[in-house]
Design an enzyme around this catalytic site. Structure first.
Site, PDB file in Angstrom:
ATOM      1  N   HIS A  24      -2.633  -0.883  -3.381  1.00  0.00           N
ATOM      2  CA  HIS A  24      -3.820  -0.066  -3.143  1.00  0.00           C
ATOM      3  C   HIS A  24      -3.781   1.178  -4.028  1.00  0.00           C
ATOM      4  CE1 HIS A  24      -4.401  -1.789   1.192  1.00  0.00           C
ATOM      5  NE2 HIS A  24      -4.810  -2.615   0.248  1.00  0.00           N
ATOM      6  N   ASP A  41      -4.514  -4.588   5.837  1.00  0.00           N
ATOM      7  CA  ASP A  41      -4.909  -5.444   4.719  1.00  0.00           C
ATOM      8  C   ASP A  41      -3.764  -6.411   4.432  1.00  0.00           C
ATOM      9  OD1 ASP A  41      -6.475  -6.447   2.665  1.00  0.00           O
ATOM     10  OD2 ASP A  41      -5.777  -4.974   1.196  1.00  0.00           O
ATOM     11  N   SER A  47       0.857  -1.187   0.000  1.00  0.00           N
ATOM     12  CA  SER A  47       0.000   0.000   0.000  1.00  0.00           C
ATOM     13  C   SER A  47       0.891   1.234   0.000  1.00  0.00           C
ATOM     14  CB  SER A  47      -0.936  -0.043   1.217  1.00  0.00           C
ATOM     15  OG  SER A  47      -1.810   1.063   1.229  1.00  0.00           O
TER      16      SER A  47
END
Length: 336
Positions: A39, A131, A12
């Site tokens: 992401h 995540d 991310s």
């Protein structure tokens, strides 16, 4: 004998730099496919394949729905699509967001674990929140290999740190500089076939619901977890509570999924949104009440003017309180 030939990578914040280094140090004859979720904003135009192509020796492209998986290739999830692994090919789906993201890392890791079991290497790099943690648990459940960037080496340490805290038996915790050589060594080392753990029904369900499968959405009897007291911030439905070891997760009927930490962050955002709406409404009420009070005063309607002025003052006092709360929510403007 088997070989690791599916490498799934999740990252991310700080991920472009980390991926650039990783790809730069992978050999052109890598006997594995590399499948990446970074992401991205759903409204962005991703140039990640172009950046990674110029950095390394392997072909890089946005994944296409139904595309065959070819060893020695790198596939990147396009914006606003979950990227899933099926036997021999890739799937793109616009299923519900997980951990507020689409693409999300957990669906990629989970689908790879479900399909390829112990042939999977999952790599979790720099990023915020958590995540990828649930996806790593799925990989380990199916006897795959889990590699996590050392949090002290990560530009944003939250994702690696949360994975280390919640996932047992992570195989390698490494600085970024050691990850490419570790991947190459794993891919080039045959391993003995071990009895595979069967795919748990919960993993099967969550893989299907990422595809917005009607069978999974309408499933009433075998939904994993138990109903919680919380509502889904995205659709308002009941969240089901799922406990996996140390990890607490939530998923609603349509598929929105959250870790406990991400749900807390989302609820905080919702509270802040509500406060801004209230502040706007109070400021508008104060402004309108002042204007009407002036009109009443000009008509010598003293009592009405006084009443409206009191309403305006009360609205101003309430808005000042909310403004103070908003300043405490983020005391350093411009700093997340």
């Amino acid at each position: 004998m088997l070989k690791y030939n599916i490498i799934v990578v999740g990252t991310s914040a700080g991920g472009v730099e980390a991926l650039t280094y990783l790809v730069k140090h992978l050999p052109p004859d890598l006997n594995a496919a590399v499948i990446i979720v970074l992401h991205l904003s759903s409204h962005s135009t991703s140039v990640v394949p172009r950046i990674l192509s110029s950095a390394g020796n392997l072909p890089v492209s946005h994944a296409q729905d139904g595309e065959a998986i070819v060893h020695g290739s790198i596939y990147v999830a396009p914006p606003d699509y979950h990227l899933l692994v099926e036997k021999g090919y890739l799937r793109l789906t616009r299923g519900a967001k997980e951990n507020r993201c689409r693409p999300a890392i957990d669906p990629l890791f989970r689908s790879a674990a479900r399909t390829y079991g112990q042939q999977v290497i999952a790599v979790l790099l720099t990023g915020m929140l958590d995540d990828g943690t649930a996806g790593l648990m799925a990989v380990k459940m199916r006897r795959g290999v889990a590699i996590v960037q050392n949090p002290d080496d990560a530009l944003y340490p939250d994702m690696p740190r949360n994975a280390i805290k919640n996932v047992e038996d992570i195989d390698h915790i490494l600085p970024l500089s050691d990850i490419p050589s570790t991947l190459v060594a794993l891919v080039n080392t045959p391993m003995e076939v071990q009895p595979e753990n069967p795919v748990p029904s919960e993993m099967e369900f969550e893989s299907k619901i990422a595809q917005l499968s009607l069978e999974a959405v309408e499933n009433e009897g075998n939904r994993p977890g138990k109903p919680s007291t919380f509502g889904c911030p995205d659709c308002g439905g009941v969240l089901w509570e799922i406990e996996e070891g140390n990890l607490l997760r939530f998923r609603c009927r349509t598929g929105h999924a959250y870790s406990a930490e991400t749900l807390l962050a989302t609820q905080s955002d919702k509270v802040e949104d509500a406060l801004w709406i209230a502040l706007r409404a109070l400021e508008e009420k104060a402004s309108l009440s002042h204007r009407m009070a002036s009109r009443m005063k000009a008509r010598n309607q003293t009592l009405a003017a006084q009443s409206l002025k009191e309403e305006a003052d009360s609205a101003k006092e309430s808005s000042a309180i909310i403004r103070e709360v908003l300043l405490k929510v983020n005391p350093n403007p411009g700093v997340d």
